[in-house]
Design a protein around this motif. Structure first.
Motif, PDB file in Angstrom:
ATOM      1  N   GLN A  38       0.814  -1.217   0.000  1.00  0.00           N
ATOM      2  CA  GLN A  38       0.000   0.000   0.000  1.00  0.00           C
ATOM      3  C   GLN A  38       0.851   1.272   0.000  1.00  0.00           C
ATOM      4  O   GLN A  38       0.593   2.208  -0.758  1.00  0.00           O
ATOM      5  N   SER A  39       1.867   1.298   0.840  1.00  0.00           N
ATOM      6  CA  SER A  39       2.700   2.495   0.935  1.00  0.00           C
ATOM      7  C   SER A  39       3.498   2.723  -0.345  1.00  0.00           C
ATOM      8  O   SER A  39       3.685   3.877  -0.772  1.00  0.00           O
ATOM      9  N   THR A  40       3.948   1.649  -0.978  1.00  0.00           N
ATOM     10  CA  THR A  40       4.718   1.789  -2.216  1.00  0.00           C
ATOM     11  C   THR A  40       3.816   2.206  -3.367  1.00  0.00           C
ATOM     12  O   THR A  40       4.196   3.023  -4.214  1.00  0.00           O
ATOM     13  N   TRP A  41       2.615   1.652  -3.417  1.00  0.00           N
ATOM     14  CA  TRP A  41       1.659   2.082  -4.450  1.00  0.00           C
ATOM     15  C   TRP A  41       1.408   3.584  -4.337  1.00  0.00           C
ATOM     16  O   TRP A  41       1.418   4.299  -5.351  1.00  0.00           O
ATOM     17  N   TRP A  42       1.189   4.058  -3.113  1.00  0.00           N
ATOM     18  CA  TRP A  42       0.899   5.483  -2.948  1.00  0.00           C
ATOM     19  C   TRP A  42       2.099   6.340  -3.347  1.00  0.00           C
ATOM     20  O   TRP A  42       1.937   7.395  -3.962  1.00  0.00           O
ATOM     21  N   LYS A  43       3.279   5.878  -3.037  1.00  0.00           N
ATOM     22  CA  LYS A  43       4.493   6.646  -3.351  1.00  0.00           C
ATOM     23  C   LYS A  43       4.612   6.914  -4.846  1.00  0.00           C
ATOM     24  O   LYS A  43       4.979   8.024  -5.259  1.00  0.00           O
ATOM     25  N   ALA A 202      19.130  -9.950  -3.661  1.00  0.00           N
ATOM     26  CA  ALA A 202      20.300  -9.623  -4.466  1.00  0.00           C
ATOM     27  C   ALA A 202      20.074  -9.897  -5.948  1.00  0.00           C
ATOM     28  O   ALA A 202      20.539  -9.143  -6.812  1.00  0.00           O
ATOM     29  N   ASP A 203      19.358 -10.957  -6.253  1.00  0.00           N
ATOM     30  CA  ASP A 203      19.138 -11.327  -7.652  1.00  0.00           C
ATOM     31  C   ASP A 203      17.923 -10.652  -8.267  1.00  0.00           C
ATOM     32  O   ASP A 203      17.723 -10.717  -9.486  1.00  0.00           O
ATOM     33  N   MET A 204      17.114 -10.010  -7.452  1.00  0.00           N
ATOM     34  CA  MET A 204      15.825  -9.512  -7.932  1.00  0.00           C
ATOM     35  C   MET A 204      15.921  -8.358  -8.929  1.00  0.00           C
ATOM     36  O   MET A 204      15.170  -8.343  -9.925  1.00  0.00           O
ATOM     37  N   PRO A 205      16.790  -7.355  -8.747  1.00  0.00           N
ATOM     38  CA  PRO A 205      16.773  -6.235  -9.701  1.00  0.00           C
ATOM     39  C   PRO A 205      16.976  -6.657 -11.152  1.00  0.00           C
ATOM     40  O   PRO A 205      16.213  -6.247 -12.037  1.00  0.00           O
ATOM     41  N   ALA A 206      17.987  -7.486 -11.408  1.00  0.00           N
ATOM     42  CA  ALA A 206      18.227  -7.929 -12.780  1.00  0.00           C
ATOM     43  C   ALA A 206      17.088  -8.812 -13.279  1.00  0.00           C
ATOM     44  O   ALA A 206      16.674  -8.725 -14.438  1.00  0.00           O
ATOM     45  N   ALA A 207      16.557  -9.659 -12.383  1.00  0.00           N
ATOM     46  CA  ALA A 207      15.464 -10.547 -12.779  1.00  0.00           C
ATOM     47  C   ALA A 207      14.203  -9.766 -13.120  1.00  0.00           C
ATOM     48  O   ALA A 207      13.489 -10.107 -14.066  1.00  0.00           O
ATOM     49  N   ILE A 208      13.919  -8.715 -12.361  1.00  0.00           N
ATOM     50  CA  ILE A 208      12.737  -7.894 -12.644  1.00  0.00           C
ATOM     51  C   ILE A 208      12.878  -7.209 -14.001  1.00  0.00           C
ATOM     52  O   ILE A 208      11.914  -7.096 -14.761  1.00  0.00           O
ATOM     53  N   ASP A 209      14.082  -6.737 -14.331  1.00  0.00           N
ATOM     54  CA  ASP A 209      14.296  -6.141 -15.653  1.00  0.00           C
ATOM     55  C   ASP A 209      13.989  -7.147 -16.758  1.00  0.00           C
ATOM     56  O   ASP A 209      13.357  -6.805 -17.768  1.00  0.00           O
ATOM     57  N   GLU A 210      14.437  -8.388 -16.580  1.00  0.00           N
ATOM     58  CA  GLU A 210      14.155  -9.425 -17.575  1.00  0.00           C
ATOM     59  C   GLU A 210      12.665  -9.722 -17.655  1.00  0.00           C
ATOM     60  O   GLU A 210      12.117  -9.934 -18.744  1.00  0.00           O
ATOM     61  N   PHE A 211      12.021  -9.757 -16.502  1.00  0.00           N
ATOM     62  CA  PHE A 211      10.576 -10.010 -16.488  1.00  0.00           C
ATOM     63  C   PHE A 211       9.826  -8.926 -17.241  1.00  0.00           C
ATOM     64  O   PHE A 211       8.940  -9.215 -18.060  1.00  0.00           O
ATOM     65  N   ILE A 212      10.132  -7.669 -16.960  1.00  0.00           N
ATOM     66  CA  ILE A 212       9.442  -6.561 -17.619  1.00  0.00           C
ATOM     67  C   ILE A 212       9.652  -6.634 -19.131  1.00  0.00           C
ATOM     68  O   ILE A 212       8.718  -6.426 -19.918  1.00  0.00           O
ATOM     69  N   ALA A 213      10.877  -6.962 -19.550  1.00  0.00           N
ATOM     70  CA  ALA A 213      11.158  -7.066 -20.982  1.00  0.00           C
ATOM     71  C   ALA A 213      10.312  -8.162 -21.636  1.00  0.00           C
ATOM     72  O   ALA A 213       9.749  -7.962 -22.728  1.00  0.00           O
ATOM     73  N   LEU A 214      10.183  -9.310 -20.975  1.00  0.00           N
ATOM     74  CA  LEU A 214       9.365 -10.394 -21.524  1.00  0.00           C
ATOM     75  C   LEU A 214       7.886 -10.029 -21.510  1.00  0.00           C
ATOM     76  O   LEU A 214       7.142 -10.350 -22.445  1.00  0.00           O
ATOM     77  N   HIS A 215       7.453  -9.360 -20.448  1.00  0.00           N
ATOM     78  CA  HIS A 215       6.054  -8.939 -20.370  1.00  0.00           C
ATOM     79  C   HIS A 215       5.732  -7.966 -21.503  1.00  0.00           C
ATOM     80  O   HIS A 215       4.671  -8.070 -22.141  1.00  0.00           O
ATOM     81  N   PHE A 233       7.351   1.780  -9.483  1.00  0.00           N
ATOM     82  CA  PHE A 233       6.585   1.085  -8.440  1.00  0.00           C
ATOM     83  C   PHE A 233       6.914  -0.399  -8.413  1.00  0.00           C
ATOM     84  O   PHE A 233       7.172  -0.978  -7.351  1.00  0.00           O
ATOM     85  N   PHE A 234       6.894  -1.005  -9.563  1.00  0.00           N
ATOM     86  CA  PHE A 234       7.064  -2.445  -9.649  1.00  0.00           C
ATOM     87  C   PHE A 234       8.443  -2.867  -9.141  1.00  0.00           C
ATOM     88  O   PHE A 234       8.579  -3.859  -8.413  1.00  0.00           O
ATOM     89  N   LYS A 235       9.459  -2.127  -9.511  1.00  0.00           N
ATOM     90  CA  LYS A 235      10.818  -2.482  -9.075  1.00  0.00           C
ATOM     91  C   LYS A 235      10.967  -2.307  -7.566  1.00  0.00           C
ATOM     92  O   LYS A 235      11.590  -3.148  -6.893  1.00  0.00           O
ATOM     93  N   ASP A 236      10.412  -1.247  -7.030  1.00  0.00           N
ATOM     94  CA  ASP A 236      10.531  -0.984  -5.602  1.00  0.00           C
ATOM     95  C   ASP A 236       9.754  -2.004  -4.789  1.00  0.00           C
ATOM     96  O   ASP A 236      10.266  -2.589  -3.819  1.00  0.00           O
ATOM     97  N   VAL A 237       8.500  -2.262  -5.178  1.00  0.00           N
ATOM     98  CA  VAL A 237       7.696  -3.199  -4.395  1.00  0.00           C
ATOM     99  C   VAL A 237       8.244  -4.614  -4.506  1.00  0.00           C
ATOM    100  O   VAL A 237       8.172  -5.396  -3.550  1.00  0.00           O
TER     101      VAL A 237
END
Length: 348
Positions: A38-43, A202-215, A233-237
């Protein structure tokens, strides 16, 4: 009961130490109501018009939260709606201590009636099937003479998981059981294939970038979905949820290339499939998305989870995997105008 209206973003920091404790005591507590989400969505996605209502007992114990904000709809009317409403949050609700339901509902309605917040309509979106907001809170509003309208927004297809993969396969349609086995066998026979799950911070930032690219590659609609604020938002949450141990990001690799991805929440003995993506220009004939869905179901069973929730959307493939639809509701409330008329308030 004591009530307070918070109108600034600092509210999320001020309530941080109490928020999730209340959530654990609440009569219904969707994952998307957790403080981190909730707090990250609002940010990143909120506006400057917060109207968060907190309810406390006389001894100061937090027993209710209505995380609302004001926005102007297409008709020019001011709506109060949930923080998180509507596109990226599959389940939302009021947070209400199970031992104080009626008194909290009355306190929230008193605030709404008291005039401190200017509003034309209340739009409580994405209420899950097991919520009592669309029943008891609606009844409390109706008892004040307010106009209450409930509608089905969508469905969430859900699989009740057995204790083994073979038991799951035995419980679904024979044709689908054959298709699952055939597609899993084929991709392994025709390519060097493995699936991986990313869970660490530790592995999440690079993995999220790959996920967004595939999405983004999946369809034109999904490419257009990603605004700069939504990416932030997505990267932070994702980092916050990974730190809490609730995020799982799955990939299927075909000949060393990540061909499909699925992001889910592992929470409260349930697996929530939040979103997915794949590259339609590579390996489409091998159905990597379907195979990865099978792997995530199998993994949820291995982890002992009780439910696999596809979240909102009635896509056919979800039901082929044996899911059954659970409705998601929208609740709209407005006060009659003087003279007996009413305001037509549309959803956001």
């Amino acid at each position: 009961m004591q009530t307070k209206i918070y109108t600034h973003a600092e509210a999320f920091e001020q309530l941080a130490s109490e928020w999730d404790d209340l959530l654990e005591r609440s009569v219904n507590a969707p994952f998307f109501m957790r403080h981190a989400y909730q707090s990250t969505w609002w940010k990143y996605l909120g506006n400057d018009d917060l109207a968060l209502i907190a309810v406390r007992t006389d001894d100061g114990t937090l027993v209710g939260l209505a995380p609302l904000y004001r926005k102007t709809n297409s008709a020019g009317l001011v709506e109060l709606t949930f923080v998180g409403c509507v596109d990226v949050s599959d389940y939302l609700d009021l947070l209400v201590d199970a031992e104080h339901v009626d008194s909290v509902y009355q306190a929230i309605l008193d605030v709404l009636e008291g005039g401190e917040i200017a509003w034309d309509g209340l739009y409580l979106c994405s209420l899950p099937q097991k919520s009592i907001t669309h029943t008891r809170f609606a009844e409390a509003a109706r008892a004040r003479g307010w106009v209450v309208e409930m509608s089905r927004q969508d469905v969430c297809p859900v699989i009740t998981l057995p204790d083994s993969w073979e038991a799951y396969l035995a419980g679904i349609n024979k044709k689908q059981r054959h298709e699952i086995r055939r597609k899993m066998r084929r991709i392994h026979n025709e390519a060097d294939t493995r699936w991986v799950v990313i869970e660490s911070e530790a592995d999440m930032p690079a993995a999220i970038d790959e996920f967004i690219a595939l999405h983004q590659k999946s369809t034109q609609d999904k490419e257009d979905f990603w605004s700069d604020s939504l990416v932030a938002f997505f990267k932070d949450v994702a980092q916050k949820l990974a730190a809490a141990g609730w995020l799982k990001l799955y990939f299927i690799e075909v000949n060393g290339v990540r061909a499909a991805a699925m992001l889910g929440f592992d929470y409260n003995n349930e697996f929530l499939l939040y979103n997915s993506g794949y590259d339609p220009d590579q390996f489409a004939s091998l159905s990597p998305g379907n195979v990865l869905t099978s792997y995530t179901i199998q993994h949820a069973i291995e982890l002992g989870r009780s439910r696999y929730d596809f979240l909102r959307g009635d896509e056919v493939y979800k039901f082929r995997f044996g899911a059954e639809a659970e409705p998601v509701f929208d609740l709209r409330i407005h006060r009659p105008q003087a003279g007996g008329g009413s305001i037509n308030v549309e959803g956001c």
